[in-house]
Design an enzyme around this catalytic site. Sequence first.
Site, PDB file in Angstrom:
ATOM      1  N   ARG A  30       0.849  -1.202   0.000  1.00  0.00           N
ATOM      2  CA  ARG A  30       0.000   0.000   0.000  1.00  0.00           C
ATOM      3  C   ARG A  30       0.883   1.249   0.000  1.00  0.00           C
ATOM      4  O   ARG A  30       0.612   2.225  -0.708  1.00  0.00           O
ATOM      5  CB  ARG A  30      -0.936  -0.005   1.219  1.00  0.00           C
ATOM      6  CG  ARG A  30      -1.955  -1.138   1.193  1.00  0.00           C
ATOM      7  CD  ARG A  30      -3.039  -0.959   2.240  1.00  0.00           C
ATOM      8  NE  ARG A  30      -2.600  -1.181   3.610  1.00  0.00           N
ATOM      9  CZ  ARG A  30      -2.644  -2.352   4.247  1.00  0.00           C
ATOM     10  NH1 ARG A  30      -3.098  -3.428   3.626  1.00  0.00           N
ATOM     11  NH2 ARG A  30      -2.240  -2.456   5.496  1.00  0.00           N
ATOM     12  N   LYS A  69     -11.755  15.070   5.515  1.00  0.00           N
ATOM     13  CA  LYS A  69     -12.906  14.651   4.720  1.00  0.00           C
ATOM     14  C   LYS A  69     -13.827  13.762   5.548  1.00  0.00           C
ATOM     15  O   LYS A  69     -13.348  12.922   6.323  1.00  0.00           O
ATOM     16  CB  LYS A  69     -12.451  13.861   3.492  1.00  0.00           C
ATOM     17  CG  LYS A  69     -13.615  13.442   2.592  1.00  0.00           C
ATOM     18  CD  LYS A  69     -13.228  12.406   1.556  1.00  0.00           C
ATOM     19  CE  LYS A  69     -13.694  11.024   1.979  1.00  0.00           C
ATOM     20  NZ  LYS A  69     -13.596  10.015   0.920  1.00  0.00           N
ATOM     21  N   LYS A  99     -18.003  18.623  -1.392  1.00  0.00           N
ATOM     22  CA  LYS A  99     -17.694  17.512  -2.309  1.00  0.00           C
ATOM     23  C   LYS A  99     -18.988  16.762  -2.606  1.00  0.00           C
ATOM     24  O   LYS A  99     -19.352  15.816  -1.895  1.00  0.00           O
ATOM     25  CB  LYS A  99     -16.646  16.593  -1.678  1.00  0.00           C
ATOM     26  CG  LYS A  99     -16.311  15.365  -2.519  1.00  0.00           C
ATOM     27  CD  LYS A  99     -15.010  14.732  -2.082  1.00  0.00           C
ATOM     28  CE  LYS A  99     -14.779  13.411  -2.796  1.00  0.00           C
ATOM     29  NZ  LYS A  99     -13.434  12.871  -2.604  1.00  0.00           N
TER      30      LYS A  99
END
Length: 343
Positions: free
Chosen positions: A46, A137, A222
């Site tokens: 990752r 977020k 968003k």
Amino acid sequence: MNLSQLNKIAQAMVAAGRGILAADESTSTITKRFAAIGVESAAETRRDYREMLFRTGDAMTKYISGVILYDETIRQSAKDGTPLVKLIENAGAVPGIKVDKGTKPLPFCAGEVVTEGLDGLRERLAEYRALGARFAKWRGVIDVGEKPVMPSHTCVAANAQALARYAALCQDEGIVPIVEPEVLMDGAHDIDRCVEVTGFVLKETFAALFHNRVALEGMVLKPNMAVPGKKSHKRASVAEVAEKTVRVLKQCVPAAVPGIAFLSGGQSDEEATAHLDAINKLGPLPWHVTFSYGRALQAAPQKAWSGKHENVATAQRAFAHRAMMNGLAALGQWQADLERKAA
Ligand code: 13P
């Protein structure tokens, strides 16, 4: 709260011709993406994958304004020991962090979910800020079903309240909140039903932001675009998506919001670009309008990479290409033949 500092960060996140790379897949989501390209998901793979993206100079320095990271990634360092956050900063982009803890079923609202993660959020935000995050977020998820059952007012209001409480905490900790109320494109509904639900969700979200005293100048929205559900037989043209998206946003999003950065939500790479471009071609708009794409920026490089070191250069070219196409779309300067020229 220093609003002028928050506003400066928000403006940088939606700077002309640039947008956000959503690289904040949870471990389970990135594991699914890796499985599709035959790559084992481990902390090191990752890290290698994300390091490859953040070292793509052509994309990062020209077209990417900010990167949303996941808890694991914000703590990781590149192979040479440089913190990944530093790689992002050195490219001139702003590091950000996903802080929601995913969705849980909403009692007595069959099939609906609410996003969790408010407990202990203030402390986590302070830690993330110390690690370099300047924005955060939180994604609320709204599924479209049969009218009038889904979405229920309970679901829309619970998610709006969570988004607003998260946003207020962020601003109080000196972090710009990305407020993401996503109306999913999973159903069989047509574009007009998407417009109707998106308007409902945005109005409820901005009411909750008002009640929670969130400063609109210090946030980024968003949203989803107005698109038909994936299972709908009624397709919509690029022009219709752009026109209906702009219309509902103008009805619901105050001009004090510095910028709107769309999610891609399962649109194909080229659709997500064409729609963003057509939306900007309808300008001038009251806000900067750009991208905050996950899949629509990463699908091509992921496939090209497939976990092999010898594919890194090709994968970086694929990422730089999508970043450039979306950067142009954020200015309303994209053309379909730019895709074919590159192919
Ligand atoms: P997609 O662009 O893949 O929808 O991801 C964006 C995102 O951050 C969803 O929360």
